[in-house]
Enzyme design. Sequence first.
Site, PDB file in Angstrom:
ATOM      1  N   GLU A   4       0.816  -1.207   0.000  1.00 32.83           N
ATOM      2  CA  GLU A   4       0.000   0.000   0.000  1.00 32.83           C
ATOM      3  C   GLU A   4       0.850   1.258   0.000  1.00 32.83           C
ATOM      4  OE1 GLU A   4      -2.861  -0.516   3.157  1.00 32.83           O
ATOM      5  OE2 GLU A   4      -3.356  -2.507   2.397  1.00 32.83           O
ATOM      6  N   CYS A  13      -7.246   0.742   2.947  1.00 33.66           N
ATOM      7  CA  CYS A  13      -7.388  -0.402   3.836  1.00 33.66           C
ATOM      8  C   CYS A  13      -7.711   0.056   5.267  1.00 33.66           C
ATOM      9  CB  CYS A  13      -6.109  -1.231   3.740  1.00 33.66           C
ATOM     10  SG  CYS A  13      -6.229  -2.933   4.254  1.00 33.66           S
ATOM     11  N   HIS A  73     -10.702  -1.796   4.947  1.00 37.45           N
ATOM     12  CA  HIS A  73     -10.526  -3.240   5.076  1.00 37.45           C
ATOM     13  C   HIS A  73     -11.648  -3.759   5.984  1.00 37.45           C
ATOM     14  CE1 HIS A  73      -8.829  -7.078   6.377  1.00 37.45           C
ATOM     15  NE2 HIS A  73      -8.217  -7.050   5.196  1.00 37.45           N
TER      16      HIS A  73
END
Length: 163
Positions: free
Chosen positions: A16, A112, A131
């Site tokens: 990420e 996320c 997430h």
Amino acid sequence: MPSALILVANGTEEMEFVITYDVLVRAGIDCTSAFVSDNASAFPTPSSVVTCSRGVKIIADIDLRDLEKPREYDALIIPGGAQGAETLSGSSVVQQLVQDYYKSGKLVGMICAGSLVALRASIPRTAITSHPSVKNQLQNDFDYKEDSVVVSNNLITSRGPGK
């Protein structure tokens, strides 16, 4: 040239951070990575060395505390990774930075579990995703969506890489 400030902490998800940084640079965006300390690092390392969630070590460009003008970038990016997201969301400096970027209409991207920062920074109720592991922490304060990416004005959130 447009610019982005990408925050990174111990426990940040490697993909990420690195893929985001790489894609933005390839798009002609000047990127700066800033380390946010958790003050409880497992290993004594120089402040700019980050140990990511899978053990990969990254050298940040600068420590956030040493960045003279953190509000002068065009975008602020918050990657995920459980431990990294906890550190970033728990930082009052990061919380204020997110508030300032959001209120000024600058782009704020959260990936996320990095979406936890929106909660801790008291971003007003808006559409958001994250997430699934942090959904329960966000769904009461935001209009939670199951979409892969949610764009809500200047806040862009995603569930994670490739989701």
